[in-house]
Design an enzyme around this catalytic site. Structure first.
Site, PDB file in Angstrom:
ATOM      1  N   ILE B 646       3.335  83.102 119.601  1.00  0.00           N
ATOM      2  CA  ILE B 646       2.155  83.816 120.073  1.00  0.00           C
ATOM      3  C   ILE B 646       2.584  84.555 121.341  1.00  0.00           C
ATOM      4  O   ILE B 646       2.967  83.935 122.330  1.00  0.00           O
ATOM      5  CB  ILE B 646       1.014  82.816 120.388  1.00  0.00           C
ATOM      6  CG1 ILE B 646       0.656  81.974 119.152  1.00  0.00           C
ATOM      7  CG2 ILE B 646      -0.209  83.537 120.947  1.00  0.00           C
ATOM      8  CD1 ILE B 646       0.177  82.746 117.943  1.00  0.00           C
ATOM      9  N   ASN B 648       0.890  86.483 123.452  1.00  0.00           N
ATOM     10  CA  ASN B 648      -0.034  86.491 124.590  1.00  0.00           C
ATOM     11  C   ASN B 648      -1.266  85.717 124.147  1.00  0.00           C
ATOM     12  O   ASN B 648      -1.991  86.155 123.255  1.00  0.00           O
ATOM     13  CB  ASN B 648      -0.384  87.940 124.947  1.00  0.00           C
ATOM     14  CG  ASN B 648      -1.399  88.056 126.077  1.00  0.00           C
ATOM     15  OD1 ASN B 648      -2.272  87.206 126.249  1.00  0.00           O
ATOM     16  ND2 ASN B 648      -1.288  89.124 126.853  1.00  0.00           N
ATOM     17  N   GLN B 655      -7.960  88.479 119.088  1.00  0.00           N
ATOM     18  CA  GLN B 655      -7.828  88.918 117.692  1.00  0.00           C
ATOM     19  C   GLN B 655      -8.454  87.934 116.724  1.00  0.00           C
ATOM     20  O   GLN B 655      -9.154  88.331 115.801  1.00  0.00           O
ATOM     21  CB  GLN B 655      -6.360  89.122 117.338  1.00  0.00           C
ATOM     22  CG  GLN B 655      -5.855  90.474 117.768  1.00  0.00           C
ATOM     23  CD  GLN B 655      -4.537  90.778 117.108  1.00  0.00           C
ATOM     24  OE1 GLN B 655      -3.524  90.126 117.363  1.00  0.00           O
ATOM     25  NE2 GLN B 655      -4.530  91.757 116.238  1.00  0.00           N
ATOM     26  N   LYS B 718       4.575  85.805 113.610  1.00  0.00           N
ATOM     27  CA  LYS B 718       4.029  85.894 112.251  1.00  0.00           C
ATOM     28  C   LYS B 718       2.897  86.902 112.089  1.00  0.00           C
ATOM     29  O   LYS B 718       2.508  87.216 110.961  1.00  0.00           O
ATOM     30  CB  LYS B 718       3.528  84.520 111.811  1.00  0.00           C
ATOM     31  CG  LYS B 718       4.645  83.552 111.352  1.00  0.00           C
ATOM     32  CD  LYS B 718       4.030  82.227 110.968  1.00  0.00           C
ATOM     33  CE  LYS B 718       4.881  81.407 110.024  1.00  0.00           C
ATOM     34  NZ  LYS B 718       4.147  80.186 109.605  1.00  0.00           N
ATOM     35  N   GLY B 721      -3.427  89.760 113.217  1.00  0.00           N
ATOM     36  CA  GLY B 721      -4.576  90.659 113.097  1.00  0.00           C
ATOM     37  C   GLY B 721      -5.492  90.325 111.935  1.00  0.00           C
ATOM     38  O   GLY B 721      -6.673  90.635 111.958  1.00  0.00           O
ATOM     39  N   GLU B 722      -4.952  89.705 110.910  1.00  0.00           N
ATOM     40  CA  GLU B 722      -5.748  89.500 109.708  1.00  0.00           C
ATOM     41  C   GLU B 722      -5.926  88.031 109.338  1.00  0.00           C
ATOM     42  O   GLU B 722      -6.474  87.720 108.297  1.00  0.00           O
ATOM     43  CB  GLU B 722      -5.113  90.287 108.550  1.00  0.00           C
ATOM     44  CG  GLU B 722      -5.169  91.769 108.841  1.00  0.00           C
ATOM     45  CD  GLU B 722      -4.331  92.594 107.900  1.00  0.00           C
ATOM     46  OE1 GLU B 722      -4.900  93.141 106.947  1.00  0.00           O
ATOM     47  OE2 GLU B 722      -3.117  92.700 108.123  1.00  0.00           O
TER      48      GLU B 722
END
Ligand code: FES
Ligand code: FES
Lengths: 203, 760
Positions: B646, B648, B655, B718, B721-722
């Site tokens: 990750i 940030n 997100q 990885k 966003g979705e």
């Protein structure tokens, strides 16, 4: 404006307005007698344009405009103040929120001529020089945005929300901020930012 | 090389100040000299032909410069449909003939001196049509159903064992049909295109999540070389898949600007955005899921039906994900395309997973009730470490850890395992859970990275910030790897003058861009380290160059000896080191880099040759149903995610928070209503197309688990966003069942649906 619209009379403007839902909606829904009074009080010029004096962020601008120009289009397309955003042009999303004499209004539903004589504050006018307004700083600190497109409207709405006394609780903030859509879904962070900023705003 | 942390610091966005002061420039904010304004006119029929198009009234509006119709429109060479390897959102090009393929098709482009004149003239264009009866959606006469595997080379139906036989012998079987609605992205930023020619060179300002694709598409359609076109989109006001492909308006606007010899600015209305760009099509699912007596899954059948347009086959094929969620021993799948007279659908945030995982995660819940098992227990019982279709291992898969942590945060142990048994404040309470997933995908990326002796760094890549925090996370990557402070890093994005970045789609952007930055940073480190360790003097002379890293503005060896960056640069005799790097994901050949520059997309991931890579999450929600009004509210949501490194924790958190808000929208609000007589979208505005507002979202809690996945890519990222909006819809529907006993097999869930429940 490089090419005024020759020969368009006030009557033509009205019939045009009636045929164009956008403008018709605006005229019917939001503008009171004030706007009509102003468009008829001698500001009309040759070529169907009107002289409009807008006071934005403390600066006075004299513009020659098609009377149908909305406040948001005047800001963005005529004054180059593109911080105010358009998300619907129909008064549905809040992206175009500005302050008119300290009150939050939707600039897409306000004709520029109806803003004459008022103090308009946009996102560009909120900071004190380099120092961000507490609400702006809180939005950065709490990541109260993602794409940032709704953000100018959210921030102006949030400042007004606090000043109106509608930031008493989370539930109240949520309710009074629900006219400003955020498609990125930053809502919980927006509420956190407002809670943080309201103390700093001395509310 | 310096190590990036597994869960990066929650640094506020470096572009935050621009965003809160109104200084961030979105496409329509750029000023061009003396622009003319354009507006679209769209068709009011869905199928048929234009008989006549009368632009005479429009032409008389003072200030109108030109009205383009099919009779005088510039010739546009269609570039191929995205689904066929091109850039176009749909294969069909409007304004090139009289044919109407869908409602809201562009039939004229009005250009005028002012926005007001263009709007007035657009309303005065009159069309008469020879209409034919359209087929609007599933079940309408005239739709054509085709089996995906037979019509699409890219599609195969994943399968293993004999699912039908296994289901025959299963102790418990759920057999159900599920439906998801038509959805539109409705990014807050409206579509627009501004085209500005200087000589034979064109600059396009357009909100984009793929500037190189837009450049290739527009150049192709205008028949000019790509290097004559520059596309700028430094900030995109939300995209969610809607701004990735090239729509008809871009080249038309550019052609009008060329013909009129003046910049043209086209502003598309929200309503027109519903039909001149893409959307998420409605889907149907037939599920059969069976388990033996103790809840072990024995067979899974997933048949999907997806709506598409007449000219294009757009399929999301979410069976590729659902079959990998649990240790199904026997699987059979089939996807079918259903053609109707509609604009072509396209990618919308988690295109495949939102509809297909709704079906699977609802069916798992139904099965749990049938067996009398806790639905989370059932999921964990059927967790798997290997891909049930390929037999290959998952690189990392923390499904159990995600659920266990989410249960703790949520207080799942308070759940009463009985329908309608929980109440609070006079309302029915329900708990629901679902698994979230997204395939880990990657794309080629190129970057230019610069380090100055004075400790400033610059990242240049035509990636995009569509709200994803790209500016910030790429700066964090450069800062961490080059050992400089975050506020000393500048990032340039969204411009085809920069090295080609990945499309901001398929959650590839951060993983691919950071991998490229790592490659460039390593080259910079090596140059400085080599000079310092091979020199005759200096503190690092003679040391192993591999042990030397950039840290805190210094070049240091493992034992802590080192020198300031300024000295290291002096030794090199330069003030600045610049490295250009190209990064290719595993299994992608060199040609893909050329392709990237030429606007062709290569995305790999999910199931690979030797492994399968996904990110996972657990989402738990509480719903409250008012017994009188039947209104459904979601007072709290918990999400725990494991998605590699990750970058940030703050922007990543935003997100997935936003994703879960989308999930609530998918479950309870969002539906584009279609008037089936005319194949027309009815609620094509942002008030009647319901999206969650602030008051709809109350409490959200999210966490990321540490996950070190060295296999997925160089950066171990990885993508996020979705992930957050997958499964949420099922979690809400499952909670509604728990509260009311009403099983929502169709979303969004409406109050009138809940009326069918016997409990309320
Ligand atoms: S643009 Fe004014 S409310 Fe949406
Ligand atoms: S931050 Fe993107 S719409 Fe609110």
């Amino acid at each position: 404006m490089t090419n005024p619209t020759p020969g368009a009379s006030r009557r033509e403007f009205l019939s045009t307005a009636a045929s164009a839902p956008l403008v018709a909606g605006a005229a019917a829904g939001v503008l009171g007698g004030e706007a009509r009074a102003q468009t008829t009080t001698g500001a009309a010029m040759a070529g169907g344009q009107v002289l409009v004096t807008l006071k934005v962020n403390g600066q006075t601008h004299r513009l020659s405009l098609d009377p149908r120009v909305t406040l948001v289009d005047a800001l963005r397309e005529h004054l180059g103040l593109t911080g105010t955003k358009v998300g619907c042009n129909h008064g549905q999303c809040g992206a175009c929120t500005v302050h008119k004499d300290g009150v939050r209004v939707l600039s897409c539903l306000t004709l520029a001529v109806a803003a004459e004589g008022s103090e308009i504050t946009t996102i560009e006018g909120l900071a004190d020089g380099d120092e961000l307004h507490p609400m702006q700083a809180a939005f950065v600190q709490h990541d109260a945005y993602q794409c940032g497109y709704c953000t100018p409207g959210q921030i102006l709405s949030a400042v007004a929300c606090v000043k109106e006394g509608h930031a008493g609780s989370d539930a109240e903030i949520r309710e009074y901020m629900s006219g400003n859509l955020c498609r990125c879904g930053a809502y919980v962070n927006i509420v956190a930012a407002i809670n943080d900023a309201k103390t700093k705003m001395g509310a | 090389m310096a190590e990036l942390p597994l869960i990066g610091e929650g640094a506020p966005r470096i572009d935050g100040r621009l965003k809160v002061t109104g200084d961030a420039r979105y496409a329509a904010d750029f000023s061009v000299p003396n622009p003319a304004y354009a507006q679209l006119v769209t068709s009011t029929i869905a199928r048929g032909r234009i008989v006549s198009l009368d632009a005479s009234e429009a032409g008389k509006v003072p200030g109108v410069l030109k009205v383009y119709t099919h009779e005088n429109a510039p010739k546009i060479e269609g570039v191929p449909f995205f689904g066929k390897g091109g850039q176009a959102y749909q294969g069909f090009r409007p304004l090139q003939g009289v044919e109407i393929k869908h409602e809201g098709q562009i039939i004229a482009l009005v250009v005028a001196e002012t926005l007001e004149a263009a709007r007035e003239a657009a309303f005065r264009v009159k069309a008469t049509y020879e209409p034919q009866t359209p087929a609007a959606t599933f079940g309408d006469g005239g739709t054509e159903t085709e089996v995906a595997a037979e019509i699409s080379k890219q599609h195969t139906d994943p399968k293993t064992g004999d699912a039908d036989a296994a289901l025959k012998d299963a102790a418990h079987v759920v057999e159900a049909e599920y439906e998801t609605a038509t959805n539109h992205h409705n990014a807050m930023e409206l579509y627009s295109t501004t085209a500005h020619w200087t000589g034979d060179h064109l600059t396009i300002y357009e909100p984009s999540q793929w500037v190189y694709g837009l450049r290739a598409g527009v150049a192709g359609e205008l028949g000019i070389p790509q290097d004559k076109v520059r596309v700028l989109s430094p900030f995109t006001g939300g995209a969610f898949g809607s701004k990735g492909t090239v729509t008809a308006r871009s080249a038309l606007t550019a052609a009008a600007a060329r013909a009129l010899n003046r910049p043209v600015k086209l502003l598309v209305t929200r309503a027109q955005g519903y039909t001149t760009a893409s959307y998420r099509a409605e889907t149907k699912h037939r599920i059969r899921l069976g388990a033996d007596g103790d809840g072990t899954f024995v067979g899974f059948v997933h048949e999907g039906f997806e709506l598409t347009s007449r000219p294009d086959t757009f399929l999301v094929s979410g069976t590729e994900s659902t079959v990998r969620m649990y240790g199904f021993k026997n699987v059979r799948t089939k996807v079918s395309a259903v053609r109707a007279d509609r604009n072509t659908p396209g990618f919308m945030r988690s295109p495949a997973e939102v509809p297909y995982m709704f079906a699977l995660e609802s069916a798992v819940d139904e099965l749990a009730w049938k067996i009398g098992m806790d639905p989370i227990e059932l999921r964990l019982k059927n967790d798997t470490k290997t891909d049930p279709i390929t037999g290959k291992p998952f690189t990392t898969r923390q499904v159990r850890a995600c659920f266990e942590r989410a249960k703790e945060l949520f207080g799942w142990d308070r759940r009463v395992a009985k329908v309608g048994a929980m109440r609070a404040d006079g309302e029915l309470v329900g708990y629901g859970a679902a698994l979230a997933c997204y395939p880990t995908q990657l794309a080629p990326a190129a970057v230019r990275l610069t380090l100055e002796g004075k400790g400033r760094a610059r990242v240049q890549i035509a990636a995009h910030d569509i709200g994803t925090g790209t500016y910030t996370v790429l700066a964090q990557a450069a800062a961490g790897l080059l050992g400089v402070a975050l506020d000393r890093v500048e990032v340039e994005l969204g411009d085809t003058n920069l090295p080609a970045g990945p499309i901001s789609g398929g959650s590839v952007a951060t993983a691919s861009s950071v991998s490229a930055i790592m490659k460039a940073a390593e080259a910079i480190r090596l140059r400085l380290a080599t000079a310092a360790t091979t020199s005759n003097d200096g503190p690092l002379a003679g040391k192993d160059k591999e042990s030397v890293v950039l840290k805190d503005g210094r070049l240091v060896a493992e034992d802590g000896t080192g020198e300031d960056l300024t000295d290291a640069f002096k030794r090199l005799g330069v003030g600045t080191v610049e490295e250009y790097a190209e990064w290719l994901p595993d299994g992608v050949d060199e040609k893909a880099m050329r392709g990237l520059y030429n606007g062709s997309v290569k995305i790999v991931g999910g199931p690979m040759q030797d492994r399968t890579q996904f990110s996972f999450g657990a989402e738990l929600v509480e719903v409250r149903v008012n017994p009188r009004t039947l209104s459904i509210r979601v007072p709290r949501m918990v999400g725990v995610f494991a998605s590699g490194r990750i970058m940030n924790r703050m922007t990543a958190g935003s997100q997935v928070l936003g994703g879960m808000v989308w999930g609530v929208g998918s479950a309870l609000h969002e539906q584009t209503e279609i008037d089936r007589r005319y194949a027309r979208y009815v609620n094509d505005n942002i008030a009647e197309y319901l999206v969650p507002v602030n008051a709809d979202i109350v409490h959200q809690e999210i966490e990321f688990l540490e996950e070190d996945d060295g296999e997925v890519n160089l950066a171990g990222v990885k993508g996020l966003g979705e992930l957050g909006n997958v499964g949420t819809n099922a979690a809400v529907a499952n909670a509604v069942y728990h509260a009311t006993g009403f099983r929502a097999r169709k979303i969004p869930i409406r109050i009138e649906d809940v009326l069918k429940s016997h409990l309320v």
